[in-house]
Write an enzyme that holds these catalytic residues in place. Sequence first.
Site, PDB file in Angstrom:
ATOM      1  N   ILE A  34       5.155  -5.494   8.485  1.00  0.00           N
ATOM      2  CA  ILE A  34       4.804  -4.333   9.269  1.00  0.00           C
ATOM      3  C   ILE A  34       4.684  -3.101   8.371  1.00  0.00           C
ATOM      4  CG2 ILE A  34       5.900  -5.112  11.417  1.00  0.00           C
ATOM      5  CD1 ILE A  34       8.365  -3.401  10.668  1.00  0.00           C
ATOM      6  N   ASN A  66      -5.546  -0.050   7.399  1.00  0.00           N
ATOM      7  CA  ASN A  66      -4.274   0.574   7.761  1.00  0.00           C
ATOM      8  C   ASN A  66      -4.362   1.013   9.230  1.00  0.00           C
ATOM      9  OD1 ASN A  66      -2.127   2.288   8.217  1.00  0.00           O
ATOM     10  ND2 ASN A  66      -2.265   3.311   6.229  1.00  0.00           N
ATOM     11  N   GLY A  96      12.279   0.085   3.382  1.00  0.00           N
ATOM     12  CA  GLY A  96      13.398  -0.465   2.626  1.00  0.00           C
ATOM     13  C   GLY A  96      14.269  -1.376   3.466  1.00  0.00           C
ATOM     14  N   SER A 110       0.826  -1.206   0.000  1.00  0.00           N
ATOM     15  CA  SER A 110       0.000   0.000   0.000  1.00  0.00           C
ATOM     16  C   SER A 110       0.868   1.267   0.000  1.00  0.00           C
ATOM     17  CB  SER A 110      -0.899   0.010   1.234  1.00  0.00           C
ATOM     18  OG  SER A 110      -1.713   1.155   1.214  1.00  0.00           O
ATOM     19  N   LEU A 115      -0.613  10.146   3.299  1.00  0.00           N
ATOM     20  CA  LEU A 115      -1.838   9.423   2.910  1.00  0.00           C
ATOM     21  C   LEU A 115      -2.655  10.174   1.862  1.00  0.00           C
ATOM     22  CD1 LEU A 115      -2.969   8.075   6.415  1.00  0.00           C
ATOM     23  CD2 LEU A 115      -1.815   6.791   4.614  1.00  0.00           C
ATOM     24  N   CYS A 136      -0.053   3.509   9.832  1.00  0.00           N
ATOM     25  CA  CYS A 136       0.693   4.611   9.220  1.00  0.00           C
ATOM     26  C   CYS A 136       1.285   5.462  10.346  1.00  0.00           C
ATOM     27  CB  CYS A 136      -0.208   5.475   8.348  1.00  0.00           C
ATOM     28  SG  CYS A 136       0.610   6.990   7.818  1.00  0.00           S
ATOM     29  N   LYS A 172      -3.457   2.575  -2.508  1.00  0.00           N
ATOM     30  CA  LYS A 172      -3.102   3.568  -1.501  1.00  0.00           C
ATOM     31  C   LYS A 172      -4.191   3.520  -0.433  1.00  0.00           C
ATOM     32  CE  LYS A 172      -0.485   7.061  -3.987  1.00  0.00           C
ATOM     33  NZ  LYS A 172       0.649   7.387  -3.118  1.00  0.00           N
ATOM     34  N   SER A 173      -3.852   3.877   0.780  1.00  0.00           N
ATOM     35  CA  SER A 173      -4.877   3.905   1.819  1.00  0.00           C
ATOM     36  C   SER A 173      -5.896   4.979   1.492  1.00  0.00           C
ATOM     37  CB  SER A 173      -4.247   4.180   3.181  1.00  0.00           C
ATOM     38  OG  SER A 173      -3.512   3.051   3.590  1.00  0.00           O
TER      39      SER A 173
END
Lengths: 270, 303
Positions: free
Chosen positions: B189, B125, B215, B22, B75, B128, B46-47
Amino acid sequence: MQRNHNHPKICTVEKVIDETPTVRTLVFSDDVMANVLPGQFAMVWVPGINELPMSVMITDEPGMAAFTVRRHGPASTGLYNVKAGQKIGVRGPYGNSFDLKQGRLLLVGGGTGLVPMMRLLTFVKPEDDVTVLIGAKSKDEVFFEGMAENLLKQNKHQVIVTTDDGSYGNKGYVTDMVDKLVSENHYDGVYTCGPEIMMYKTVQHAHSKGLFVQASLERMMKCGVGICGSCCVGEDLVCRDGTVFDGKHLLSNKEFGHFHRNKAGILENY
Amino acid sequence: MEPSLAASIGKIDLERPIMLASGILGISLDVFNRLYRSGAGAVVTKSLSKEPWEGYPNPTILGLKSGGWINAVGLSNPGAPYFAKMIEPNTDVPIIVSLVGSVPEDFDFMIKQFANCKVAAYELNLSCPHVAKVGLEVGDDPELVKKIVTVAKKSSDVPVIAKVGLGTTHYLNTVGAAIESGIDAITAINTIRAMAIDVDTQRPILSNKFGGLSGSPIKPVALRCVYEISSKYNIPIIGCGGVSTWEDAVEFFLAGASSVQIGSAIGDNWINVFDDINKGIKKYMTDNGFSKIEEMVGLAKKS
């Protein structure tokens, strides 16, 4: 530590040149940015203000690069207002570049879209016959005409300026001049950068004559590296697949010339 | 016989075990189709929120000199109603719709927008780390998580996944609350709250100051979380965090993940990364005598 091209490198603006009442060129030293390819861009951070995608302008000194910016929204106005001595962050270069043909070439630029066109001129061969078409609304918005002439000193060439109101050069829309030129002449390559509608019509005119044509697109960008998706045009990402696309490909893209996305990702009409 | 890349995450069946995470590229159906053709087994959007969100001003992302990324895009999204209309023509792509909200009613409203869409699952989600009142602030409140999951499960028959992250409440408690309320799977996560400061201008680089680290730097952490969740609970897990090679993906399978999500690696290696990882997993399976992904899931826990 080693440079990471995704991390802003701080550069000091050394010189500011007023091109028109609304356009300035900010010159700075950086070997990487000095040597980018035409069509490539950088993400430029104005600390405390914003970060925006900018085509990298040429300079007449080795190791120097520049950004030519028109003040428009908050981000571009923030960059426009940067004074000599101030620091900006630069990451990149990102994106692909023009596929430069040889022979008879037509370059069509509008506004700061002239920036990659000027860089493209530094790659033409002396035997190329080059026509540069500069479109502007009126006389006081014409810039880089002298620079184009200067870069083409060794070539058979012409630099044509059109203004919408006829206050300088040829009166009329630049795309009508494109239509005229591609109807009367053969070109081995047509290259364009500027307002989307200008590029759309240029691509249409050139493609209808069977000419090889490429355009460098602009979209709102957040990441510049193909992560955020803000700059997608149909299935293409301007930052990663472009900024340069073949005209034939663009004409098959239902968003080119019609829509761009706002900051929330909603399609809006041009 | 050639090994199969098919993956089952509980009731969610995919042809391939790697998904788009996402927040990455998830904004247009044309791009989803392209990613699916490029080897993604599913794409997570995307959320989405109830209303369109512009997100934060730039800079919203930067690469770290030591590798990895920090982002605070904020977001940005076109809102669930617009997005649902946009993906309505979808027939081919397994789309997992990510949702972000503050109260249970938000999720009910959003899920109902997708009544006419082909949706493989919803991913809540709950993690975030850089937007107030949503994401991690919700995930940190297990009682609220229970209410949201209960409502989301009632709103449709489509499987519901909870994406958890590292907040102030132990993430295992958030996972437990979600399971108690009937969640179908867990994604672990999210990015980890982080920041970067420019030493020349002496200021934070991101406009939001704080963002989420992603990453390769977070891969060992994400792997540990997947291992811990699969050790404590019997729930399908989707591993997410720093996967950029087939070896990373296999590590997550061995830790207990049934599939993995990929995000930042796209910034580093572009979308060829899906095909490269699929091929690598297949070769590993051939070399090691596995015929199905599920045979690998959780193997590292045997000792």
